[in-house]
Enzyme design. Structure first.
Site, PDB file in Angstrom:
ATOM      1  N   ARG A   1       0.909  -1.259  -0.058  1.00  0.00           N
ATOM      2  CA  ARG A   1      -0.049  -0.015  -0.066  1.00  0.00           C
ATOM      3  C   ARG A   1       0.772   1.139  -0.275  1.00  0.00           C
ATOM      4  O   ARG A   1       2.146   1.205  -0.004  1.00  0.00           O
ATOM      5  CB  ARG A   1      -0.962   0.119   1.108  1.00  0.00           C
ATOM      6  CG  ARG A   1      -0.122  -0.261   2.457  1.00  0.00           C
ATOM      7  CD  ARG A   1      -0.821  -0.008   3.782  1.00  0.00           C
ATOM      8  NE  ARG A   1      -2.020  -0.332   4.215  1.00  0.00           N
ATOM      9  CZ  ARG A   1      -2.662  -0.152   5.121  1.00  0.00           C
ATOM     10  NH1 ARG A   1      -1.863   0.260   6.282  1.00  0.00           N
ATOM     11  NH2 ARG A   1      -4.047  -0.505   5.293  1.00  0.00           N
TER      12      ARG A   1
ATOM     13  N   CYS B   1       8.244  -1.544   0.829  1.00  0.00           N
ATOM     14  CA  CYS B   1       8.335  -1.458  -0.936  1.00  0.00           C
ATOM     15  C   CYS B   1       9.553  -2.674  -1.136  1.00  0.00           C
ATOM     16  O   CYS B   1       9.302  -3.190  -1.938  1.00  0.00           O
ATOM     17  CB  CYS B   1       8.852  -0.006  -1.281  1.00  0.00           C
ATOM     18  SG  CYS B   1       8.013   1.352  -0.447  1.00  0.00           S
TER      19      CYS B   1
ATOM     20  N   ARG C   1      -1.170   8.862 -12.380  1.00  0.00           N
ATOM     21  CA  ARG C   1      -0.192   7.676 -12.618  1.00  0.00           C
ATOM     22  C   ARG C   1      -0.640   6.547 -13.552  1.00  0.00           C
ATOM     23  O   ARG C   1       0.401   5.889 -14.163  1.00  0.00           O
ATOM     24  CB  ARG C   1       0.034   7.042 -11.229  1.00  0.00           C
ATOM     25  CG  ARG C   1       0.743   8.076 -10.232  1.00  0.00           C
ATOM     26  CD  ARG C   1       0.958   7.237  -9.054  1.00  0.00           C
ATOM     27  NE  ARG C   1       1.414   8.058  -7.848  1.00  0.00           N
ATOM     28  CZ  ARG C   1       2.549   7.646  -7.273  1.00  0.00           C
ATOM     29  NH1 ARG C   1       3.182   7.082  -7.521  1.00  0.00           N
ATOM     30  NH2 ARG C   1       2.663   8.764  -6.336  1.00  0.00           N
TER      31      ARG C   1
ATOM     32  N   TRP D   1      13.977   3.273  -9.755  1.00  0.00           N
ATOM     33  CA  TRP D   1      13.227   3.333 -11.239  1.00  0.00           C
ATOM     34  C   TRP D   1      14.042   3.595 -12.284  1.00  0.00           C
ATOM     35  O   TRP D   1      14.030   2.809 -13.449  1.00  0.00           O
ATOM     36  CB  TRP D   1      11.867   4.007 -11.333  1.00  0.00           C
ATOM     37  CG  TRP D   1      10.864   3.415 -10.262  1.00  0.00           C
ATOM     38  CD1 TRP D   1      10.141   4.110  -9.056  1.00  0.00           C
ATOM     39  CD2 TRP D   1      10.250   2.187 -10.295  1.00  0.00           C
ATOM     40  NE1 TRP D   1       9.262   3.284  -8.543  1.00  0.00           N
ATOM     41  CE2 TRP D   1       9.150   1.938  -9.102  1.00  0.00           C
ATOM     42  CE3 TRP D   1      10.348   1.080 -11.269  1.00  0.00           C
ATOM     43  CZ2 TRP D   1       8.321   0.739  -9.081  1.00  0.00           C
ATOM     44  CZ3 TRP D   1       9.677  -0.190 -10.908  1.00  0.00           C
ATOM     45  CH2 TRP D   1       8.763  -0.196  -9.793  1.00  0.00           C
TER      46      TRP D   1
ATOM     47  N   HIS E   1       5.580  -1.836 -12.312  1.00  0.00           N
ATOM     48  CA  HIS E   1       5.736  -0.623 -11.972  1.00  0.00           C
ATOM     49  C   HIS E   1       4.196  -0.268 -11.683  1.00  0.00           C
ATOM     50  O   HIS E   1       3.769   0.543 -10.837  1.00  0.00           O
ATOM     51  CB  HIS E   1       6.364   0.353 -12.866  1.00  0.00           C
ATOM     52  CG  HIS E   1       6.592   1.849 -12.376  1.00  0.00           C
ATOM     53  ND1 HIS E   1       7.881   2.520 -12.955  1.00  0.00           N
ATOM     54  CD2 HIS E   1       6.283   2.570 -11.146  1.00  0.00           C
ATOM     55  CE1 HIS E   1       7.782   3.758 -12.191  1.00  0.00           C
ATOM     56  NE2 HIS E   1       6.814   3.434 -11.180  1.00  0.00           N
TER      57      HIS E   1
ATOM     58  N   SER F   1       7.374  -2.183 -16.725  1.00  0.00           N
ATOM     59  CA  SER F   1       6.592  -1.013 -16.770  1.00  0.00           C
ATOM     60  C   SER F   1       5.026  -1.646 -15.935  1.00  0.00           C
ATOM     61  O   SER F   1       4.470  -0.912 -15.470  1.00  0.00           O
ATOM     62  CB  SER F   1       6.210  -0.613 -17.901  1.00  0.00           C
ATOM     63  OG  SER F   1       4.943   0.061 -18.134  1.00  0.00           O
TER      64      SER F   1
ATOM     65  N   CYS G   1      12.847   1.512   1.304  1.00  0.00           N
ATOM     66  CA  CYS G   1      11.668   1.547   2.278  1.00  0.00           C
ATOM     67  C   CYS G   1      11.442  -0.118   2.519  1.00  0.00           C
ATOM     68  O   CYS G   1      11.309  -0.688   1.446  1.00  0.00           O
ATOM     69  CB  CYS G   1      10.562   1.991   1.686  1.00  0.00           C
ATOM     70  SG  CYS G   1       8.946   1.323   1.775  1.00  0.00           S
TER      71      CYS G   1
ATOM     72  N   THR H   1       2.958   4.251   0.942  1.00  0.00           N
ATOM     73  CA  THR H   1       4.056   4.249   2.366  1.00  0.00           C
ATOM     74  C   THR H   1       4.804   5.811   2.302  1.00  0.00           C
ATOM     75  O   THR H   1       5.377   5.921   3.489  1.00  0.00           O
ATOM     76  CB  THR H   1       5.406   3.283   1.850  1.00  0.00           C
ATOM     77  OG1 THR H   1       5.999   3.705   0.946  1.00  0.00           O
ATOM     78  CG2 THR H   1       4.987   1.744   1.700  1.00  0.00           C
TER      79      THR H   1
END
Ligand code: FAD
Length: 437
Positions: free
Chosen positions: A158, A369, A269, A171, A240, A237, A366, A160
């Site tokens: 979720r 993540c 996004r 990325w 992501h 992609s 993180c 963060t």
């Protein structure tokens, strides 16, 4: 998307995937949320350093970035506790030499050490070394003390708050360094050694231009590229996009402290970049084809959590999932990839680049993540291994499938499945002019 439109580079339409997802999503949810086998993941979350740069300044300090690992062995199924594993191994504990690993039958019980009916997932897994056919760096599942067990259900993917240069650097590195664009920039840099003053600046400008261009083109995987390169780009992609969908779906309003879907986040996004959503559909096709390809293997797989009735239930559900996903039409045709003799060596390049992506996960600052990043990269890596290195008709010669890989594969499919459903809800809300799905 028009349901009848075919998904580029896959063999089905958007509508077919939507139907398949409707049919399997609750089954998949029950497998990933209600079974011990698929809801605990063991990985090396804290002990690996970023192999590419120092990440000390890009660590996320938000509470939402943290992960609750399982501190007490009481909280994991008995079969996986170190104490039980050492009992199973007895005096033979220790990493066997590589030769022994290769000689040992991989998909059958370790006779003599364990007895009949005890399957692969019931034993400590030795193979934390990379197999040549792996697309990921293994997560040290079998090395006592090297990994942590994490409940995936208690640590949902979720929002963060992890953002900024640290996140962008990861990325960027994934897209620039690993999407077959590197040679272009590097080549130019090499050439710059021979250019007069100002040349390096020109190279740097060009590099920035390339970076901007790759962003402008993001998700548009360069139609004039060969299939394999497009597939690589779509996978990244799409992953992501799925991560972005989850963080928009389970978003923290920092003013009210409430978690809820964030329409603006989704619009910016994803909605404004339909190619990113298309890439999520593509990923669904790739990963579900890999699960379908494992159908036979899963029929004889022993799920092992020390709770026999749950293990039977787990197996029933997983077999049902694999059966549904195996129904025609074939969703993705892996056989057309790596066929062109001109692209000799491309497969190895592809695999090495994907391994680099898996290494880059140690640069994510993180914990939460990193957990889900590692799990999903492992899930895609496993899908690639099954698609390109696995022969359904053979048994002994197939590469081993670790428990972590199977858990990652099914959970990754679960993530994409949920992303498609969430994107659908967001779209419906946008269409009907609602400000919440
Ligand atoms: P970013 O998402 O950081 O994107 C950077 C650039 O990439 C964009 O400007 C765009 O040009 C391009 N881009 C964006 N999406 C795509 C796409 N789908 N395809 C192609 N190009 C694209 N944050 C959380 O809140 N929760 C998480 O669980 C989480 N997990 C993460 C896992 C990893 C591996 C990484 C690297 C980051 C994670 N983050 C997570 C951070 C999150 O992904 C974003 O980096 C952050 O929210 C900042 O977003 P942004 O809008 O600046 O763009």
């Amino acid at each position: 998307f028009d349901p009848s439109t075919m998904i580029s580079d896959a063999c089905v339409s958007y509508g077919t995937i939507n139907k398949l997802n409707d049919e399997t999503s609750s089954l998949l949810h029950s497998i990933t949320h209600d079974t011990d086998f698929f809801s605990y993941y063991r990985l090396n979350l804290f002990n690996k350093e970023c192999p590419f740069w120092s990440d000390a300044n890009s660590m996320c300090g938000n509470i939402a970035c943290s992960v609750n690992t399982i501190e007490s062995e009481e909280d994991i199924p008995p079969t996986w506790r170190a104490e039980e594993l050492s009992k199973l191994e007895g005096p033979k504990a220790g990493h066997p030499p590589r030769k022994v690993q290769e000689e040992r039958p991989r998909e059958r019980p370790l006779q003599g050490m364990l007895g009949e009916g005890v399957g692969e997932s019931c034993v400590v897994e030795y193979d934390d070394e990379c197999d040549d056919r792996d697309y990921c760096i293994p997560e040290d599942e079998g090395s006592a003390g090297k990994g942590d067990y994490v409940s995936l259900v208690d640590n949902p993917e979720r929002f963060t708050g992890y953002t900024g240069p640290g996140a962008h650097q990861v990325w960027d590195s994934i897209y620039r360094e690993n999407c077959f664009m590197k040679p272009m920039a590097d080549e130019l840099e090499e050439q710059s050694l021979n250019v007069p003053v100002g040349g390096l600046q020109a190279v740097s400008d060009f590099r920035n231009m390339l970076q901007k261009e790759s962003k402008r083109l993001d998700g548009l995987p360069l139609d004039n590229e060969c299939l394999e390169k497009r597939v690589f780009h779509r996978l990244i992609s799409g992953m992501h996009a799925s991560i972005s969908t989850h963080l928009c779906w389970d978003y923290l309003n920092q003013t009210t402290g409430q978690w809820h879907p964030n329409m603006q986040c989704f619009k910016e996004r994803l909605h404004e970049h339909p190619e990113r959503i298309s890439n999520m559909y593509f990923n669904y096709a790739v990963v579900s084809r890999a699960v379908a390809k494992l159908r036979k293997h899963l029929q004889s797989y022993t799920f092992c959590t020390s709770d026999p009735s749950q293990d039977i239930e787990t197996k029933t559900r997983v077999n049902k999932l694999a059966e549904i996903l195996s129904r025609p039409p074939k969703i993705f045709d892996e056989e057309i990839m790596f066929q062109d003799p001109i692209s000799h060596g491309l497969k190895e390049d592809f695999r090495n680049r994907f391994r680099n992506v898996s290494r880059l996960m140690d640069c994510v600052g993180c914990d939460k993540c990193r957990l889900w990043g590692k799990l999903q990269v492992n899930g895609y890596g496993t899908a690639l291994k099954v698609l390109f290195e696995y022969d359904e008709t053979k048994n002994g010669e197939n590469p081993p499938l670790r428990r972590t890989e199977l858990v990652a594969l099914i959970n990754t499919l679960g993530r994409i499945s949920h992303s498609l459903a969430a994107a659908h809800s967001f779209h419906e809300a946008i269409k009907e002019g609602r400000d919440t799905p």
